[in-house]
Design a protein around this motif. Structure first.
Motif, PDB file in Angstrom:
ATOM      1  N   UNK A   1       0.773  -1.238  -0.002  1.00  0.00           N
ATOM      2  CA  UNK A   1      -0.168  -0.136  -0.119  1.00  0.00           C
ATOM      3  C   UNK A   1       0.888   1.467   0.011  1.00  0.00           C
ATOM      4  N   UNK A   2       1.949   1.102   0.514  1.00  0.00           N
ATOM      5  CA  UNK A   2       2.938   2.234   0.520  1.00  0.00           C
ATOM      6  C   UNK A   2       3.913   2.378  -0.764  1.00  0.00           C
ATOM      7  N   UNK A   3       3.922   1.435  -1.614  1.00  0.00           N
ATOM      8  CA  UNK A   3       4.737   1.466  -2.824  1.00  0.00           C
ATOM      9  C   UNK A   3       4.592   2.485  -3.537  1.00  0.00           C
ATOM     10  N   UNK A   4       3.148   3.066  -3.887  1.00  0.00           N
ATOM     11  CA  UNK A   4       3.001   4.109  -4.965  1.00  0.00           C
ATOM     12  C   UNK A   4       1.741   4.781  -4.500  1.00  0.00           C
ATOM     13  N   UNK A   5       1.604   5.869  -4.909  1.00  0.00           N
ATOM     14  CA  UNK A   5       0.593   6.883  -4.965  1.00  0.00           C
ATOM     15  C   UNK A   5      -0.600   6.436  -5.842  1.00  0.00           C
ATOM     16  N   UNK A   6      -1.471   5.744  -5.416  1.00  0.00           N
ATOM     17  CA  UNK A   6      -2.515   5.094  -6.305  1.00  0.00           C
ATOM     18  C   UNK A   6      -3.888   5.259  -5.490  1.00  0.00           C
ATOM     19  N   UNK A   7      -4.917   5.045  -6.278  1.00  0.00           N
ATOM     20  CA  UNK A   7      -6.420   5.172  -5.614  1.00  0.00           C
ATOM     21  C   UNK A   7      -6.704   4.200  -4.641  1.00  0.00           C
ATOM     22  N   UNK A   8      -7.226   4.249  -3.475  1.00  0.00           N
ATOM     23  CA  UNK A   8      -7.617   3.273  -2.466  1.00  0.00           C
ATOM     24  C   UNK A   8      -8.344   1.983  -3.064  1.00  0.00           C
ATOM     25  N   UNK A   9      -9.216   2.332  -4.228  1.00  0.00           N
ATOM     26  CA  UNK A   9      -9.762   0.984  -4.631  1.00  0.00           C
ATOM     27  C   UNK A   9      -8.718   0.023  -5.267  1.00  0.00           C
ATOM     28  N   UNK A  10      -7.539   0.636  -5.872  1.00  0.00           N
ATOM     29  CA  UNK A  10      -6.632  -0.411  -6.297  1.00  0.00           C
ATOM     30  C   UNK A  10      -6.013  -1.258  -5.006  1.00  0.00           C
ATOM     31  N   UNK A  11      -6.017  -0.713  -3.941  1.00  0.00           N
ATOM     32  CA  UNK A  11      -5.477  -1.203  -2.810  1.00  0.00           C
ATOM     33  C   UNK A  11      -6.407  -2.333  -2.475  1.00  0.00           C
ATOM     34  N   UNK A  12      -7.702  -1.722  -2.287  1.00  0.00           N
ATOM     35  CA  UNK A  12      -8.858  -2.658  -2.105  1.00  0.00           C
ATOM     36  C   UNK A  12      -9.065  -3.814  -2.831  1.00  0.00           C
ATOM     37  N   UNK A  13      -8.796  -3.716  -4.047  1.00  0.00           N
ATOM     38  CA  UNK A  13      -8.812  -4.874  -5.130  1.00  0.00           C
ATOM     39  C   UNK A  13      -7.891  -5.964  -4.898  1.00  0.00           C
ATOM     40  N   UNK A  14      -6.643  -5.296  -4.526  1.00  0.00           N
ATOM     41  CA  UNK A  14      -5.315  -6.095  -4.137  1.00  0.00           C
ATOM     42  C   UNK A  14      -5.850  -7.007  -2.748  1.00  0.00           C
ATOM     43  N   UNK A  15      -6.351  -6.540  -1.833  1.00  0.00           N
ATOM     44  CA  UNK A  15      -6.545  -7.176  -0.533  1.00  0.00           C
ATOM     45  C   UNK A  15      -7.922  -7.975  -0.788  1.00  0.00           C
ATOM     46  N   UNK A  16      -8.908  -7.726  -1.586  1.00  0.00           N
ATOM     47  CA  UNK A  16      -9.746  -8.784  -2.053  1.00  0.00           C
ATOM     48  C   UNK A  16      -9.402  -9.790  -2.717  1.00  0.00           C
TER      49      UNK A  16
END
Length: 492
Positions: free
Chosen positions: A374-389
């Motif tokens: 999550x700290x690797x790059x400045x991306x929308x939260x939705x991309x992080x949420x998709x990774x977790x899902x």
């Protein structure tokens, strides 16, 4: 005097040694007690979440009819207040408690011995708990790629299959978008529900829904329609249409000041094109793909290289302490995360070593991996949420195997190209990942790759029709979705 002094010194040394040993044991017992307390707190929070998920069904269960019956010692029915259990029929396993099938009905049964036979009560659950359709959640994003709402898409009527409270929960605090495939509960209007109408919806019905407080969107807009008078939004498929065709199509709703949503936007170029043409909201797979920028920066790659080392399954306590400790940002972020209410630890953690000692290497490796990603790059939260899902769903689908960490990693890294704005091949070439993980991510090879492929197909709404366990996929998706939402809140 000297002898006496030496004797006293020896006694004191022995006493201090005994006291020191006792203090060490007490400290160890205290640490073990704290760890057990933390585990119990986490277990209690999990139970509370499970109870909250069952709450929407309570009213329906309480309204379900009760069947009263008696049976002889062999389970043959001698009396029942329902024709579903005729006299002379047999109850299998009398004395059993739990949910069972009675012919075509699903019942919750309880029975006790009575005069050489049985007295039982069955609660008919067939109508109390509706059949649940498979469902996926798709974000509606604005021009900054920020989520402004979630659409729930199912293989049947979503409105009829979920109680209002659960529908609201699945939107994770965002406005909810649903197709009009049932009767919406009035309470949903207060939660900002957008109902998506088709072109054949009557104007009278649309007006009734709007006056009831619902926001309306005309889905699959193909041209002038009287429904535009009732709708605040139109959704237009962008794929396969030229600029001139799209401009002509959206001219009237744009002149009316309606919100324009472009659907089937699959890459960054299409997203940019639709923004230029005047769309303000977007749906599609573009947000989970590279944006076409300058690619990963040095800092992002450094974080992901540390992340790659964390995924090594045989990393020792000392290895993890070294890897995490070498990245100051990762260390601070991990310590801040483990001190959050998500873990509910009994005391504050001040170092990576303490986190490893209290939570264990497996838990710390997983959470350090998530934090680093999550700290690797400045991306929308939705991309992080998709990774977790994806990570959690991959893990759940392999729950009976010993490869849960590997599956979690594959799901987590499946969005690495979007995170670093570079092709997946380039990203993986810079990371010390195993050939198995690389093959699973690039070509869906091996068991991990097959499970990832299943997750991606389900995510796209390609619901299984002939699989042996489609219900398992549906429940795994919902479980993973809730977990990703909870985890995302604490990470934020």
């Amino acid at each position: 005097m000297l002898v006496a002094a030496l004797v006293i010194a020896g006694v004191l040394a022995a006493v201090l040694a005994v006291v020191g040993e006792r203090l060490r044991r007490e400290s160890a017992r205290a640490d073990a007690a704290e760890a057990e307390h933390a585990r119990l707190i986490a277990e209690l929070m999990r139970k509370e979440r499970e109870l909250a998920e069952l709450k929407p069904f309570r009213a329906r269960v309480e309204q379900a009819p009760d069947w009263i019956w008696t049976a002889d010692g062999e389970g043959t029915i001698t009396y029942a207040n329902t024709p579903a259990l005729p006299v002379g029929s047999t109850v299998e396993q009398p004395g059993r408690a739990g949910v069972v099938r009675r012919g075509e009905r699903t019942v919750d049964t309880r029975s006790v011995p009575l005069d050489g036979g049985w007295l039982g009560v069955d609660r008919d659950m067939t109508e109390a708990v509706p059949a649940r359709v498979a469902v996926v959640r798709r974000p509606v994003v604005d021009g900054r790629r920020e989520v402004v709402g979630y659409e729930l898409v199912g293989d049947g009527s979503v409105l009829s299959s979920f109680p209002p409270e659960e529908l609201v929960a699945l939107a994770a605090g965002r406005p909810l978008w649903l197709s009009l495939d049932g009767d919406p509960a009035p309470a949903l209007a207060a939660h900002g529900l957008t109902l998506q109408l088709t072109a054949d919806t009557s104007v009278a019905h649309a007006r009734h829904l709007r006056e009831a407080g619902f926001t309306l969107a005309l889905d699959g807009y193909e041209g002038p329609s009287p429904l535009l008078d009732e709708c605040a939004t139109v959704k237009v498929r962008a794929e396969g249409r030229s600029d001139e065709a799209l401009q002509a199509l959206i001219a009237e709703p744009a002149a009316r000041g309606l919100t324009l949503v472009a659907t089937d936007v699959d890459d960054a170029d299409e997203f940019t094109r639709c923004r230029v043409l005047g769309f303000s909201h977007f749906q599609g797979a573009f947000f989970a793909r590279p944006r076409g920028g300058e690619g990963p920066g040095t800092g992002a790659l450094a974080s992901l290289q540390a992340l790659g080392e964390l995924t090594v399954s045989d990393a020792s306590f000392e290895d993890l302490e070294r890897i995490i400790g070498a990245d100051v940002g990762l260390s601070l972020a991990l310590i801040r995360h483990v001190n959050s209410a998500y873990f509910a630890l009994p005391r504050k953690i001040d170092s990576v070593r303490e986190a490893l000692t209290l939570l264990g290497t497996r838990a710390v490796r997983r959470w350090a991996t998530v934090v680093a990603l999550t700290a690797a790059a400045d991306v929308p939260d939705q991309v992080i949420a998709l990774a977790l899902l994806r990570a959690r769903m991959c893990e759940l689908l392999g729950a009976n195997e010993d490869d849960r960490d590997g599956l979690f990693t594959v799901g987590l890294f499946s969005v690495a190209d979007a995170l670093l704005d570079a092709p997946m091949e380039q990203v993986l070439a810079a990371l010390p990942l195993s050939d198995e993980i690389t093959g699973a991510l690039l070509r869906h090879e091996g068991r991990r790759g097959r499970i990832l492929g299943t997750v991606l197909r389900y995510e796209q709404g390609r619901f299984p029709t002939d699989a042996a366990d489609p219900a398992d996929l549906a429940e795994a998706y919902l479980d993973a979705l809730r977990w990703a939402d909870d985890t995302g809140r604490w990470l934020a």
